[in-house]
Design a protein around this motif. Structure first.
Motif, mmCIF file in Angstrom:
data_model
loop_
_atom_site.group_PDB
_atom_site.id
_atom_site.type_symbol
_atom_site.label_atom_id
_atom_site.label_comp_id
_atom_site.label_asym_id
_atom_site.label_seq_id
_atom_site.Cartn_x
_atom_site.Cartn_y
_atom_site.Cartn_z
ATOM 1 N N GLU A 280 0.814 -1.224 0.000
ATOM 2 C CA GLU A 280 0.000 0.000 0.000
ATOM 3 C C GLU A 280 0.848 1.274 0.000
ATOM 4 O O GLU A 280 0.335 2.366 -0.190
ATOM 5 C CB GLU A 280 -0.994 0.012 1.175
ATOM 6 N N ASP A 281 2.158 1.141 0.209
ATOM 7 C CA ASP A 281 3.051 2.304 0.181
ATOM 8 C C ASP A 281 3.614 2.580 -1.203
ATOM 9 O O ASP A 281 4.422 3.486 -1.377
ATOM 10 C CB ASP A 281 4.216 2.102 1.160
ATOM 11 N N LEU A 282 3.219 1.809 -2.214
ATOM 12 C CA LEU A 282 3.763 1.986 -3.562
ATOM 13 C C LEU A 282 3.585 3.409 -4.090
ATOM 14 O O LEU A 282 4.550 3.978 -4.618
ATOM 15 C CB LEU A 282 3.164 0.969 -4.539
ATOM 16 N N PRO A 283 2.406 4.053 -3.962
ATOM 17 C CA PRO A 283 2.306 5.436 -4.477
ATOM 18 C C PRO A 283 3.339 6.359 -3.834
ATOM 19 O O PRO A 283 3.976 7.159 -4.511
ATOM 20 C CB PRO A 283 0.880 5.860 -4.113
ATOM 21 N N TRP A 284 3.501 6.234 -2.538
ATOM 22 C CA TRP A 284 4.465 7.060 -1.808
ATOM 23 C C TRP A 284 5.890 6.779 -2.280
ATOM 24 O O TRP A 284 6.680 7.687 -2.500
ATOM 25 C CB TRP A 284 4.294 6.772 -0.317
ATOM 26 N N ARG A 285 6.222 5.482 -2.471
ATOM 27 C CA ARG A 285 7.572 5.138 -2.926
ATOM 28 C C ARG A 285 7.842 5.650 -4.337
ATOM 29 O O ARG A 285 8.956 6.062 -4.647
ATOM 30 C CB ARG A 285 7.794 3.625 -2.835
ATOM 31 N N LEU A 286 6.821 5.648 -5.189
ATOM 32 C CA LEU A 286 7.015 6.186 -6.543
ATOM 33 C C LEU A 286 7.281 7.683 -6.512
ATOM 34 O O LEU A 286 8.100 8.197 -7.284
ATOM 35 C CB LEU A 286 5.794 5.873 -7.419
ATOM 36 N N VAL A 287 6.609 8.403 -5.621
ATOM 37 C CA VAL A 287 6.883 9.836 -5.459
ATOM 38 C C VAL A 287 8.322 10.024 -4.979
ATOM 39 O O VAL A 287 9.058 10.874 -5.485
ATOM 40 C CB VAL A 287 5.876 10.491 -4.486
ATOM 41 N N LEU A 288 8.737 9.222 -4.006
ATOM 42 C CA LEU A 288 10.113 9.309 -3.517
ATOM 43 C C LEU A 288 11.123 8.990 -4.626
ATOM 44 O O LEU A 288 12.146 9.659 -4.750
ATOM 45 C CB LEU A 288 10.328 8.353 -2.345
ATOM 46 N N ASP A 289 10.827 7.968 -5.434
ATOM 47 C CA ASP A 289 11.714 7.631 -6.555
ATOM 48 C C ASP A 289 11.873 8.824 -7.492
ATOM 49 O O ASP A 289 12.984 9.147 -7.922
ATOM 50 C CB ASP A 289 11.166 6.442 -7.348
ATOM 51 N N ALA A 290 10.764 9.471 -7.834
ATOM 52 C CA ALA A 290 10.828 10.628 -8.727
ATOM 53 C C ALA A 290 11.702 11.724 -8.116
ATOM 54 O O ALA A 290 12.530 12.330 -8.806
ATOM 55 C CB ALA A 290 9.427 11.163 -9.011
ATOM 56 N N MET A 291 11.537 11.964 -6.826
ATOM 57 C CA MET A 291 12.338 12.995 -6.152
ATOM 58 C C MET A 291 13.813 12.595 -6.122
ATOM 59 O O MET A 291 14.700 13.449 -6.287
ATOM 60 C CB MET A 291 11.793 13.238 -4.752
#
Length: 195
Positions: free
Chosen positions: A138-149
């Motif tokens: 369930e943390d995938l959206p958050w991790r994708l934002v972190l990856d982009a950053m």
């Protein structure tokens, strides 16, 4: 990401009031983009004015929920299928800052680059640490934002390295006469200086 479309996407999940929207927005972005409640309600008012959401009667607790309209769904669907243009993104303050530093007397451009590199490296380290704090699905959206950053920080460091290399090779142009001096005056002054 626009706050407008972020709120529409959240309302597509179901009715919510302002504080719920703020919490859901921050949760979806891993709190990397904190919103103040004023931004949420200002955006909701505009969305309602534009017919993209509608407010519902207040609950007993005094909260007024909002729901997305068909026009809001159409606007959201269009946003999801439209690529984000580089021109739609805010100006890159760092590149503007370095361009101005190069042309402003007395500014140590190398120090500006080094200071920014240090700050960006610290940010990259913190983002990397945050990325590995959880691997729940369930943390995938958050991790994708972190990856982009993280990718943006890495690209910024590479660009700063390029800037530093360019500065080493840079040979400033010879000083020119004060503005307003006719070219022949500048040429005569150069000839006099070389005699």
């Amino acid at each position: 990401m626009s706050i407008r479309h972020g709120l529409l996407a959240l309302l597509e999940r179901g009715q919510m009031y302002g504080y719920q929207l703020r919490a859901a927005f921050e949760e979806s972005t891993g709190s990397t983009w904190p919103l103040n409640i004023g931004q949420v309600y200002t955006t909701l008012n505009r969305l309602e004015r534009d017919g993209l959401v509608r407010s519902l009667p207040e609950h007993e607790g005094g909260q007024r929920p909002y729901e997305i309209t068909d026009a809001g769904r159409a606007d959201l669907a269009l946003w999801f299928v439209t690529p984000i243009s580089r021109n739609d993104r805010p100006r890159d303050e760092l590149s503007i800052k370095l361009a101005l530093a190069l042309t402003t007397p007395g500014v140590d451009v190398r120090a500006v680059v080094q200071t920014q590199r240090g700050a960006t490296m610290r940010t990259l380290q913190e983002l990397t640490r945050l990325k590995y704090t959880s691997d729940r699905p369930e943390d995938l959206p958050w991790r994708l934002v972190l990856d982009a950053m993280m990718f943006q920080a890495e690209a910024e460091i590479r660009w700063l390295d390029h800037c530093e290399t360019s500065l080493v090779r840079h040979r400033p142009a010879a000083p020119t006469a004060r503005s307003g001096s006719p070219p022949e005056v500048v040429e005569r002054a150069d000839q006099e200086a070389h005699r």
